[in-house]
Design a protein around this motif. Structure first.
Motif, PDB file in Angstrom:
ATOM      1  N   ALA A  45      49.019 -35.323 -57.372  1.00  0.00           N
ATOM      2  CA  ALA A  45      48.555 -33.947 -57.576  1.00  0.00           C
ATOM      3  C   ALA A  45      47.538 -33.898 -58.713  1.00  0.00           C
ATOM      4  O   ALA A  45      46.507 -33.228 -58.610  1.00  0.00           O
ATOM      5  CB  ALA A  45      49.739 -33.029 -57.868  1.00  0.00           C
ATOM      6  N   VAL A  46      47.819 -34.614 -59.800  1.00  0.00           N
ATOM      7  CA  VAL A  46      46.900 -34.631 -60.934  1.00  0.00           C
ATOM      8  C   VAL A  46      45.546 -35.191 -60.506  1.00  0.00           C
ATOM      9  O   VAL A  46      44.488 -34.638 -60.818  1.00  0.00           O
ATOM     10  CB  VAL A  46      47.482 -35.461 -62.100  1.00  0.00           C
ATOM     11  CG1 VAL A  46      46.450 -35.666 -63.188  1.00  0.00           C
ATOM     12  CG2 VAL A  46      48.728 -34.785 -62.655  1.00  0.00           C
ATOM     13  N   VAL A  47      45.575 -36.289 -59.742  1.00  0.00           N
ATOM     14  CA  VAL A  47      44.319 -36.941 -59.360  1.00  0.00           C
ATOM     15  C   VAL A  47      43.545 -36.104 -58.341  1.00  0.00           C
ATOM     16  O   VAL A  47      42.341 -35.893 -58.480  1.00  0.00           O
ATOM     17  CB  VAL A  47      44.589 -38.354 -58.803  1.00  0.00           C
ATOM     18  CG1 VAL A  47      43.322 -38.968 -58.233  1.00  0.00           C
ATOM     19  CG2 VAL A  47      45.145 -39.239 -59.904  1.00  0.00           C
ATOM     20  N   VAL A  48      44.243 -35.583 -57.325  1.00  0.00           N
ATOM     21  CA  VAL A  48      43.552 -34.828 -56.272  1.00  0.00           C
ATOM     22  C   VAL A  48      42.845 -33.600 -56.845  1.00  0.00           C
ATOM     23  O   VAL A  48      41.695 -33.319 -56.528  1.00  0.00           O
ATOM     24  CB  VAL A  48      44.537 -34.406 -55.158  1.00  0.00           C
ATOM     25  CG1 VAL A  48      43.937 -33.328 -54.269  1.00  0.00           C
ATOM     26  CG2 VAL A  48      44.901 -35.606 -54.318  1.00  0.00           C
TER      27      VAL A  48
ATOM     28  N   ILE B 106      45.852 -44.949 -55.055  1.00  0.00           N
ATOM     29  CA  ILE B 106      45.577 -44.738 -53.624  1.00  0.00           C
ATOM     30  C   ILE B 106      44.595 -43.588 -53.373  1.00  0.00           C
ATOM     31  O   ILE B 106      43.621 -43.767 -52.649  1.00  0.00           O
ATOM     32  CB  ILE B 106      46.893 -44.568 -52.844  1.00  0.00           C
ATOM     33  CG1 ILE B 106      47.640 -45.911 -52.850  1.00  0.00           C
ATOM     34  CG2 ILE B 106      46.637 -44.121 -51.412  1.00  0.00           C
ATOM     35  CD1 ILE B 106      49.037 -45.864 -52.303  1.00  0.00           C
ATOM     36  N   PRO B 107      44.792 -42.409 -53.985  1.00  0.00           N
ATOM     37  CA  PRO B 107      43.780 -41.371 -53.744  1.00  0.00           C
ATOM     38  C   PRO B 107      42.393 -41.765 -54.236  1.00  0.00           C
ATOM     39  O   PRO B 107      41.387 -41.390 -53.629  1.00  0.00           O
ATOM     40  CB  PRO B 107      44.308 -40.153 -54.505  1.00  0.00           C
ATOM     41  CG  PRO B 107      45.355 -40.668 -55.421  1.00  0.00           C
ATOM     42  CD  PRO B 107      45.914 -41.883 -54.767  1.00  0.00           C
ATOM     43  N   LEU B 108      42.325 -42.547 -55.328  1.00  0.00           N
ATOM     44  CA  LEU B 108      41.017 -42.978 -55.831  1.00  0.00           C
ATOM     45  C   LEU B 108      40.324 -43.907 -54.830  1.00  0.00           C
ATOM     46  O   LEU B 108      39.122 -43.808 -54.600  1.00  0.00           O
ATOM     47  CB  LEU B 108      41.164 -43.678 -57.191  1.00  0.00           C
ATOM     48  CG  LEU B 108      41.496 -42.752 -58.363  1.00  0.00           C
ATOM     49  CD1 LEU B 108      41.833 -43.550 -59.608  1.00  0.00           C
ATOM     50  CD2 LEU B 108      40.342 -41.796 -58.642  1.00  0.00           C
ATOM     51  N   ILE B 109      41.119 -44.810 -54.224  1.00  0.00           N
ATOM     52  CA  ILE B 109      40.548 -45.705 -53.213  1.00  0.00           C
ATOM     53  C   ILE B 109      40.048 -44.888 -52.018  1.00  0.00           C
ATOM     54  O   ILE B 109      38.931 -45.082 -51.536  1.00  0.00           O
ATOM     55  CB  ILE B 109      41.594 -46.749 -52.749  1.00  0.00           C
ATOM     56  CG1 ILE B 109      41.921 -47.701 -53.904  1.00  0.00           C
ATOM     57  CG2 ILE B 109      41.073 -47.533 -51.541  1.00  0.00           C
ATOM     58  CD1 ILE B 109      43.035 -48.684 -53.587  1.00  0.00           C
ATOM     59  N   LEU B 110      40.872 -43.948 -51.573  1.00  0.00           N
ATOM     60  CA  LEU B 110      40.474 -43.125 -50.426  1.00  0.00           C
ATOM     61  C   LEU B 110      39.211 -42.336 -50.742  1.00  0.00           C
ATOM     62  O   LEU B 110      38.309 -42.212 -49.918  1.00  0.00           O
ATOM     63  CB  LEU B 110      41.610 -42.156 -50.056  1.00  0.00           C
ATOM     64  CG  LEU B 110      42.855 -42.822 -49.484  1.00  0.00           C
ATOM     65  CD1 LEU B 110      43.976 -41.801 -49.326  1.00  0.00           C
ATOM     66  CD2 LEU B 110      42.550 -43.464 -48.141  1.00  0.00           C
TER      67      LEU B 110
ATOM     68  N   ALA C   2      43.514 -36.066 -50.327  1.00  0.00           N
ATOM     69  CA  ALA C   2      44.737 -35.275 -50.141  1.00  0.00           C
ATOM     70  C   ALA C   2      45.359 -35.541 -48.775  1.00  0.00           C
ATOM     71  O   ALA C   2      46.567 -35.637 -48.647  1.00  0.00           O
ATOM     72  CB  ALA C   2      44.428 -33.787 -50.309  1.00  0.00           C
ATOM     73  N   ILE C   3      44.527 -35.680 -47.749  1.00  0.00           N
ATOM     74  CA  ILE C   3      45.086 -35.725 -46.406  1.00  0.00           C
ATOM     75  C   ILE C   3      45.930 -36.962 -46.184  1.00  0.00           C
ATOM     76  O   ILE C   3      47.027 -36.902 -45.640  1.00  0.00           O
ATOM     77  CB  ILE C   3      44.000 -35.649 -45.318  1.00  0.00           C
ATOM     78  CG1 ILE C   3      44.653 -35.515 -43.949  1.00  0.00           C
ATOM     79  CG2 ILE C   3      43.094 -36.863 -45.312  1.00  0.00           C
ATOM     80  CD1 ILE C   3      43.841 -34.742 -42.975  1.00  0.00           C
TER      81      ILE C   3
END
Lengths: 452, 452
Positions: free
Chosen positions: A336-339, A409-413, A421-422
């Motif tokens: 949540a923090v990263v997104v 993981i969100p950073l890679i995406l 997020a998705i």
């Protein structure tokens, strides 16, 4: 009188004017209402009064009303007012709202609706619908005032006055050259302060903040938020001014994008609101749940690999929900923090490195605290020091892994241009479940001789 | 020249003007930059150039710059420019931004900052700070234009021109009576179209949409979103006009509130962003995690109550993560739908009944689908039809319970005036964990003789 009436009183009064066919009294009330209030009024009206209500509304007001309704209700109203008035009303609607209404309708339905419109207006709408969804091109309006760079301040003010009624914002006038290219912007406030004979090219800002037709609507909203503008000009690839995106539409974008993030993070499926039918809502929510079901089976498969360990020490089961729950949750926290951070921060190598290091330390601190705590609890509860150690060390490790996974993981995406997020909500849940079970049962199996 | 320069080129050019002490060239560039750009420029500037940069900025620009920086940087700048200029800059700042800066500072620091300001300005700020946080009173500005109801259109236009530079929005003029009570609003656009000799009381809207000083800022944002206004007037209990809340501040509110919802739903702790220190982030995230740890222990306790059942059929363990994961997730899905829906819907009995019925049917549909699916999988995997039935029926029941809990609990909290997002994330996880374990092991224990 009206300023002190409640919504209910207004509705009753309007019904009275409709019953007694008093259009004048009706108009007196309507003059004081905002489009949102008129829409509320229409929706609260008993069905039998609706046809005359629509008949009493001017074409302008019908257009305002439509812009406040959802698609289903919009089509209902258009149906009720008949084909001829429909054409006139659609001519008056904002192009972006009209494009939204037509979006996803069948080609025949679109053709039939557009057929009653002026050629010039329907052409603009069709142009807008050619831009990709959720871009500046889709949300822009052509109701802006442009001036030429050689105008005097006086001429510019005159032109604005003429177009004031038509324009969506009178705050800015956009300056174009002979090729319709955007070369500057001047605020109406600046014009009021300037001398009437000054040339526009001398008072305008030349460093115009603009979006292109294909700019993501979220990016446009970010520009408005940063610069506190009330509107942003939208240009094509040749810098030709095509329209403006206004702050009222961009607030809707901000809300929509936040809702989308929440939907994705909670894997709650696309656009479910209070009006969605149960069957549709279930259909939209099921894909994630079925995915999670198979993830659950996968976890079960991993556990079954440690069946022997489990048979020897059933107490290991007691700590399973805690370890996987905690690991999942710390991952979601980081996620949540990263997104949300990705929306408002410029991302570069320095920022990413700092962030990952930070999350590692957070994982370390959280892991240490919770690991020690659970060791003690497990020891006193089960009276087994080795079990306490196994549970504590496992939690310590899984919390570090979970926290890092939630950030990396969100950073890679994001780097791969996939919306973080998705994919990451369910992805992180899966990975963290698998990590935590393998870690926990792996460590337990290593110490199995001391545990029994 | 400047319109085509990149940010980097501008920074380099500005450093050059600072080194060579060329204030004129400096001003030419600054004239074309927006406050946000100036703030970016300042933050990118090497530290040794910052003092002269601040010296070159006018008081107006310093105020603009401050409004774009975070609190830490704001205090840094004020420190660098010295006490005398600080007073002047604070006089120029928007009251609401200044109140935000002063908020949470020590009383001595506040007194020292306010001491350099004009008495009238510092009084306004102190008044604003007396309103509760996150209310309209806190975010309103006094930079608006008011007119009296007996003015002519011409007189109103004249007054607006005089105050255009000072006002935050020139779109609306607020009409007050002799007691400063808000009695109407007129848009500048309407004035442009009206005849100069008409009376304001004849052209104004009397049904003014206004917030009171204690209205929640989220509610004010919702008003702006609904009515597509650029500003909302703020009145006190006696309907006396105190200030206006403008759309640029309200966009920030919308973003802030969405982030808060995400923080609460993901239990990620208050306001963690990319700049938060690891220790602080860990400290903010720990409370939820420790709570979850004890919830995990509670679940463990429930499982330990079924130790005998587990010892007889270890395979029951394999389906535990799946059942609790699915139940938790379906609850979160419902929760997200309800929490966001509460923001944009009017809540009454009819809506609530419909929603709960809807979620019950959703739970039924989801439960049926997933229950049948997992029954088959469990049967084929473990070769035990009774086990398949136990797992399937359990999942069916827990999914219905989980879905309903995710919808009902936030609605109850909302009714009790507790923010549904804050309490329901962890609450629903707990309750669903407990429900699902009791259901699963309860059913398994009932059928234990057929399972072994």
């Amino acid at each position: 009188m009206i300023q002190n009436m409640t919504e209910n009183q207004i509705t009753l009064y309007i019904i009275k004017t409709l019953k007694e066919n008093k259009k004048k009294d009706f108009d007196v009330i309507l003059d004081e209402l905002q489009p949102y209030d008129i829409a509320q009024l229409y929706e609260n009206l008993p069905e039998k009064h609706q046809p005359r209500f629509l008949l009493f509304l001017s074409v302008d007001r019908l257009a305002d009303l439509l812009e406040e309704l959802n698609k289903e209700k919009q089509l209902e109203v258009l149906n009720k007012i008949g084909k001829e008035r429909t054409g006139k009303v659609l001519d008056e609607m904002d192009n972006d709202d009209l494009a939204l209404l037509l979006d996803e309708l069948s080609p025949e339905k679109i053709a039939s609706l557009l057929s009653g419109m002026k050629k010039s207006e329907s052409q603009i709408v069709q142009d807008i619908m050619n831009y990709p969804p959720e871009t500046a091109g889709r949300i822009m309006t052509n109701r802006f005032v442009w001036i030429r760079d050689y105008y005097s301040v006086k001429a510019a003010v005159e032109k604005l006055k003429i177009f004031a009624e038509y324009a969506e914002t009178i705050n800015y006038l956009y300056v174009i050259d002979q090729h319709r290219k955007l070369v500057g912007v001047v605020s109406y406030r600046d014009l009021l302060i300037a001398e009437p004979h000054e040339k526009i090219s001398d008072v305008m800002y030349e460093r115009v903040i603009a979006a292109t037709v294909t700019t993501d609507q979220e990016e446009v909203a970010r520009m408005v938020e940063r610069y506190d503008f009330l509107a942003i000009p939208v240009v094509n690839e040749e810098n030709v001014l095509m329209g403006i995106a206004t702050v009222d539409d961009l607030i809707d974008v901000v809300i929509q994008e936040a809702n989308e993030d929440i939907e994705k993070l909670s894997a709650s499926g696309k656009s479910i609101d209070f009006d969605t039918k149960a069957f549709v809502a279930a259909y939209r929510r099921l894909p994630w749940l079925i995915l999670l079901l198979f993830i659950g089976i996968l976890s079960g498969g991993i556990i079954s690999g440690y069946e022997q360990t489990l048979e020897q020490v059933v107490a290991l089961t007691f700590f399973m929900p805690m370890i996987s729950g905690m690991t999942g949750n710390t991952g979601t926290q980081s996620l949540a923090v990263v997104v949300r951070g990705l929306i408002s921060n410029d991302i570069n190598k320095k920022v990413v490195t700092k962030l990952i290091l930070r999350e590692f330390f957070v994982g370390l601190l959280i892991g240490l605290t919770c690991g020690i705590l659970i060791s003690l609890i497990a020891y006193f509860w089960q009276g087994n020091a080795v079990l306490g150690l196994v549970v504590g060390v496992s939690l310590f490790l899984t919390l570090i892994i979970g926290t890092l996974a939630g950030a990396v993981i969100p950073l890679i995406l994001y780097r791969l241009n996939i919306d973080p997020a998705i994919a990451s909500g369910p992805l992180i849940t899966t990975l963290n479940d698998i990590f935590s079970l393998i870690t926990y049962f792996g460590i337990a199996t290593m110490f199995i001789s001391y545990l029994t």
